[in-house]
Write an enzyme that holds these catalytic residues in place. Structure first.
Site, short mmCIF file in Angstrom:
data_model
loop_
_atom_site.label_atom_id
_atom_site.label_comp_id
_atom_site.label_asym_id
_atom_site.label_seq_id
_atom_site.Cartn_x
_atom_site.Cartn_y
_atom_site.Cartn_z
CE1 TYR A 30 0.61 -0.28 4.37
CE2 TYR A 30 -0.13 2.11 5.03
CZ TYR A 30 0.54 0.85 4.98
OH TYR A 30 0.85 1.10 6.06
NE ARG A 97 -5.51 -19.75 4.40
CZ ARG A 97 -4.57 -20.18 4.83
NH1 ARG A 97 -4.63 -22.33 4.39
NH2 ARG A 97 -4.23 -20.12 6.07
CG HIS A 99 0.74 -21.05 2.99
ND1 HIS A 99 0.15 -21.43 2.81
CD2 HIS A 99 1.29 -20.60 3.50
CE1 HIS A 99 -0.68 -21.01 4.26
NE2 HIS A 99 0.19 -20.48 4.82
CE LYS A 144 3.20 3.43 3.36
NZ LYS A 144 3.20 3.43 4.73
CD GLU A 176 10.25 2.25 10.31
OE1 GLU A 176 10.16 2.81 9.15
OE2 GLU A 176 10.12 0.56 10.16
CG LEU A 200 8.30 2.66 4.25
CD1 LEU A 200 7.84 1.16 3.85
CD2 LEU A 200 7.27 3.12 4.90
N1 PDD Z 1 2.90 5.20 7.62
N2 PDD Z 1 7.18 4.12 8.89
C1 PDD Z 1 6.91 2.95 9.16
C2 PDD Z 1 6.32 1.64 9.34
C3 PDD Z 1 5.47 3.88 8.55
O1 PDD Z 1 4.25 2.96 8.65
C4 PDD Z 1 5.31 4.90 7.79
C5 PDD Z 1 4.40 5.52 7.40
C6 PDD Z 1 6.34 5.63 7.92
C7 PDD Z 1 7.28 7.32 7.28
O2 PDD Z 1 6.55 7.20 5.70
P1 PDD Z 1 6.41 8.11 5.02
O3 PDD Z 1 6.52 9.41 5.58
O4 PDD Z 1 6.21 8.25 3.63
O5 PDD Z 1 4.44 8.42 5.17
C8 PDD Z 1 7.21 4.99 8.84
C9 PDD Z 1 2.06 5.63 6.95
C10 PDD Z 1 1.40 7.16 7.35
C11 PDD Z 1 -0.04 4.76 7.24
O6 PDD Z 1 1.10 3.68 7.68
O7 PDD Z 1 -0.84 4.87 7.80
#
Ligand code: PDD
Length: 289
Positions: A30, A97, A99, A144, A176, A200
């Site tokens: 996403y 289903r 994997h 992501k 993070e 991320l």
């Molecule tokens: N999340 N690290 C993680 C684990 C994240 O889920 C996000 C963002 C970030 C920051 O990334 P960016 O600056 O590109 O938004 C770092 C989004 C906002 C969410 O899951 O809603």
């Protein structure tokens, strides 16, 4: 209006088969893209990260870059809010289903948009509470992925403590936040971990780094130890929805030293202002930029 597999409809009418691999396995990726006054922010960069995430899960991109750009602009135009958070998701599609990947299945594509509410000035001036939690996620945090169970559990640890975010530590090092990147200020130097499989690669993280460099703010991209996090002068979290938000307490203790302890610091205020100015220049650009 939302977009689902080629059609526009009200969200109440959107339906996904229960065998969608997004539902069964969390097998999808996403993006969250902020849009300010009709201008998607850093759209190319978000779509490049989408491509890396798709590559990371070995799923062919169902659309061209141009088609994605069109769709994001279209959803922003179809929704009424001045500032929006566009959420898009691609899953491996619907299949019995099993994997291993199904053959000949069309990915599911879903796009929605919500009003974007960035932190209000009061919250920014006060800062938020955070707690430290052991980062027990998998080793591909650079993807992501919609498999966010670990992130949800980590965020809930913060919520249980009445805090806004958890600051994640792995093997004595900062990674993070549960849904944000983390910056540390020590001795007037901005510190943040490098882009590895443990974090991320945030789009906001990149903008903050660019702004620090462009404005001559001392910056070091390197591993940051737990001790440095606990002894920080300032801590910030960054994300597309939270922008640059100071953390004022960590595990219940004030962040910072001396008279400023427990209050957002001057570097956070400076970076927030640079970020807002940068956003404004983007908003003056043509809508398709
Ligand atoms: N999340 N690290 C993680 C684990 C994240 O889920 C996000 C963002 C970030 C920051 O990334 P960016 O600056 O590109 O938004 C770092 C989004 C906002 C969410 O899951 O809603």
């Amino acid at each position: 209006m939302i977009y689902l597999n080629g059609e526009w409809m009200p969200i109440e009418e959107a339906r996904i088969p229960v065998l969608d691999r997004g539902f069964i396995f969390g097998d999808g990726v996403y993006e969250v893209i902020p849009s300010y006054s009709g201008h998607p922010f850093r759209l190319r960069e978000h779509l490049a990260r989408l491509q890396s995430s798709l590559d990371g899960i070995r799923l062919a991109n169902p659309y061209t870059l141009e088609r994605w750009e069109e769709l994001v602009h279209e959803i922003v135009a179809k929704n009424p809010w001045e500032d929006q958070g566009v959420y898009l998701q691609v899953t491996r599609g619907v299949a019995p289903r099993d994997h291993a990947f199904p053959k000949g299945v069309k990915p599911t594509v879903f796009i929605m948009s919500n009003p974007l509410t960035t932190p209000q000035p009061g919250l920014r001036e006060k800062g938020v509470a955070a707690v430290t939690v052991a980062d027990n996620r998998w080793l591909r945090c650079d993807i992501k992925s919609v498999s966010l169970l670990a992130n949800c559990l980590l965020r809930q640890s913060a919520a249980d403590a009445g805090a806004a975010e958890s600051v994640l530590l792995r093997d004595g090092m900062l990674t993070e936040g549960s849904a944000s990147n983390i910056f540390v200020v020590r001795k007037d130097i901005i510190l943040t971990p490098p882009k590895t499989n443990f974090i991320l690669p945030g789009i906001t993280y990149d903008v903050v780094i660019e702004l620090a460099r462009a404005n001559g703010l001392p910056l070091e991209i390197r591993q940051v130890s737990e001790a440095e996090v606990r002894d920080a002068d300032e801590l910030w979290l960054t994300s597309s929805t939270k922008e640059v938000l100071p953390i004022s307490t960590l595990d219940g203790k004030p962040v910072g030293h001396g008279a400023g302890a427990g209050k957002p610091g001057p570097m956070a205020a400076r970076m927030y202002q640079l970020y807002q100015d940068f956003k404004r220049t983007v908003m003056r650009a043509p809508a398709n930029a």
